[in-house]
Enzyme design. Structure first.
Site: not given
Length: 685
Positions: A263, A302
């Site tokens: 990620e 994020c």
């Protein structure tokens, strides 16, 4: 050990079943608000090859001997134990720059994810060690050779390399599906906030709930750890794309085909609909959401909104509304209860964000906030890593590059105008793949066009409007049951997603063989496998007595025209195929009047049910019901009922039994087939 002592301490790693400090004093980790040292971190002297072997050899076998339900119960107990200690985590979390609300997402959000997987594991997985994947594949006409896909735990170890922004949630959201799958884990938190992860791992180990070797912690560098990963291992990474790509191409990972989930950077976008003009509820919701995503965790998420895509004619009003809302945000030391946004995680992180703002400013102008002069209501503006929210505007986003390429991992967003829905989709896609996008609109047609355009480029798309405003979890909230990850520059990985996340730590294997052999391997009876019939009705057997393959073949019952008409008038189902001979004959599927499907199911129950009390306690459902051959007046029905799967519950006096129910006619043609689900007592009273 008093973790909250005033003096900074040396963090320890938990490896090989013991807590050890690095060979050197280590690098100081500073309080994000005051600049005062909180801890020192170092991992020198650790034998990284040995800790991989320890997890594989010590933790793995014990976890694999447990069933899914036993692992789920373990996670539940662990989550409850951590909730009892949450205030200790909150107290230390302020050093990371997180407010109480920020810490709630990290601490209780992480524990909630652990508990969610515990609940899902009990509800959605069998009380077994093997998970079936899909239906049986018949490979021969005589049913002597079949196949079944199964999922079994990998026999290696999962290495989780995490980011600094969520030291608790980032660990727990990965560890939960890993342990539920039956795989041990090594957690390597980012150094800046590792002291909070270390505290939580200490409390986890103290509970004694995890098998030895199931969880290890590395505080500091991973050294040569990745040199020793093998084909049964998994490596996950959350952080910058550059670091992730370097790890992904590590020699051992490539040579051993190690599963690698990443990620990485994500330029998430929020799109304001053409219908969402200033003054509409959607406009106000959009302003609130963008401002929240810029300020929660000081924009260090994020999933935070980096690109704000709005109709050109609304841009001026949007900028004014955002600046007004952001200007009211109280910034300072998160230990101060009146503060709504704390500092970034470190001074180095603040300088990184300032540098990225300068990069973005090549395409855009700053229209709100001064990145070089933070204004705080508490804390030290010079020693702390404070940064006011910064809003930029790019008038020509279609020809710009930096706004679509550069992520400032802080309270920074760029407004960019569009004129058509097609242009909005194009601008969003220029992020080259993101974790999440949101669309704020009350126009279903706009939502359809934009969401379908965005979906291939995102792991999640949220539609916001007045109808969902009160219940919406928001743009930036990853949820245990939903996929977290994204294509392209977002890393191409997937986490969470309910049981999808568990399967990432399991191997899918196609098992071929005779049905009896496959039944033994999978724990689920399949057509063609051996059966057992005796004088005792299977419903008279408790879980302790019942066996997979126990079968009942019932007496028969002939369906009459009076049965069909009575059922039709009694239930109100007078569909023409049951009542009108000529109309039924005109139907290409029928030769005349037919029995109701649910009449067949009811007659079948009448044939196989044993009426006496217990051990069967209740029928709680029917799965996979199919009507395969029409039943006409004069047809004779018979039922073959076979014990298909036994699933005892933990900490209960009963369990679930799945029965294969096959209804045939006088020609042995299958007229209906389905699974009957019952609750059955573990023992006879």
């Amino acid at each position: 050990m008093n973790i909250m002592a005033n003096q900074p301490r040396r963090l320890e790693s938990y490896v090989g079943g013991t807590w050890i400090a690095g060979a050197r004093e280590g690098v100081p980790l500073l309080d994000a608000s005051t600049g005062v040292p909180v801890a020192f971190i170092d991992s020198s002297g650790i034998d990284f090859k040995q800790i991989l072997a320890y997890g594989r050899d010590k933790g793995g076998p014990v976890l694999r001997r447990m069933s899914f339900h036993e692992r789920a119960a373990m996670l539940k107990a662990l989550g409850q134990a951590l909730l009892e200690r949450k205030e200790e985590f909150y107290a230390l979390s302020t050093a990371t720059g997180a407010t109480r609300a920020d810490s709630w997402v990290d601490i209780e959000g992480g524990i909630g994810t652990l508990l969610s997987y515990a609940s899902k594991g009990r509800r959605e997985l069998p009380n077994a060690r093997v998970l079936l994947d899909g239906d049986v594949e018949q490979l021969s006409k005589d049913q002597s050779f079949s196949a079944q896909h199964i999922l079994s735990p990998l026999q290696g170890i999962a290495v989780h390399i995490n980011a600094f922004n969520f030291p608790c949630w980032g660990m727990l959201e990965k560890v939960a599906p890993t342990l539920l799958a039956g795989v041990p884990a090594i957690v390597k938190p980012a150094s800046q906030t590792a002291y909070l992860t270390e505290l939580m791992v200490r409390r986890i180990i103290e509970t004694g709930l995890l098998p030895e070797g199931a969880l290890q912690l590395i505080c500091g560098s991973v050294g040569d750890l990745l040199d020793h990963v093998e084909g049964q291992d998994v490596v996950t990474f959350t952080g910058s794309a550059a670091t992730g790509q370097r790890l992904k191409t590590h020699r051992a990972i490539i040579e051993n085909s190690v599963r690698f989930t990443m990620e990485a950077d994500s330029l998430n976008a929020a799109v304001l609909g053409l219908d969402a003009a200033p003054g509409t509820e959607e406009f106000d919701l959009f302003v609130k959401e963008v401002a929240r995503e810029m300020t929660v965790k000081a924009g260090q998420k994020c999933t935070a909104i980096r690109r704000v895509i709005a109709p050109r004619s609304y841009s001026e009003a949007l900028i004014a509304a955002l600046n007004d809302r952001l200007g009211k945000t109280a910034i300072g030391n998160p230990a101060d209860e009146t503060v709504r946004m704390g500092p970034l995680a470190s001074l180095a992180q603040r300088e990184e964000v300032r540098a990225r703002i300068r990069d973005i400013a090549a395409d855009a102008e700053i229209v709100g906030g001064d990145p070089n002069n933070p204004h705080v209501m508490s804390g030290d503006a010079s020693a702390g890593a404070f940064l006011n929210p910064v809003l930029l505007y790019c008038d020509k986003p279609g020809s710009a590059r930096a706004i679509h390429d550069v992520e400032a991992f802080g309270p920074v967003s760029t407004v960019m105008p569009y004129d058509t829905a097609e242009e909005a989709v194009d601008l969003t896609r220029r992020g080259k793949g993101s974790l999440v996008a949101s669309v704020f609109t009350n126009d279903p047609h706009f939502a359809e066009e934009v969401v379908l355009g965005l979906a291939p480029f995102h792991g999640r798309v949220m539609i916001g409007n007045r109808s969902s405003a009160k219940s919406s979890t928001g743009h930036g909230s990853p949820l245990p049951g939903l996929v977290h990850g994204g294509p392209g520059r977002a890393g191409g990985g997937e986490e969470l997603g309910g049981m999808r996340g568990v399967k990432h730590y399991m191997q899918r294997t196609a098992i071929q063989g005779a049905p009896t052999m496959l039944t033994a391997v999978t724990g689920r009876w399949m057509d063609g496998a051996d059966t057992r019939r005796d004088s005792e009705h299977p419903f008279r057997k408790s879980l302790a007595e019942l066996k997979i393959g126990d079968q009942l073949v019932t007496a028969t019952r002939t369906v009459t025209l009076d049965d069909i008409e009575h059922f039709a008038h009694f239930t109100g189902d007078t569909f023409y195929a049951h009542m009108d001979e000529e109309a039924a004959k005109a139907n290409p599927f029928f030769e005349g009047r037919v029995a109701h499907g649910y009449l067949i199911v009811s007659f079948a129950a009448g044939l196989f049910v044993d009426p006496a009390p217990g051990p069967v306690l209740a029928n709680y459902g029917v799965d996979n019901l199919r009507f395969l051959t029409p039943v006409n007046p004069g047809d004779t029905l018979q039922v073959q009922l076979t014990c298909k799967e036994i699933n005892p519950r933990i900490n209960a006096e009963h369990g679930e039994v799945r029965w294969d129910c096959k209804v045939t006619n006088q020609l042995d043609a299958v007229v209906a087939q389905y699974d009957v689900l019952t609750m059955v007592a573990k023992t006879r009273e």
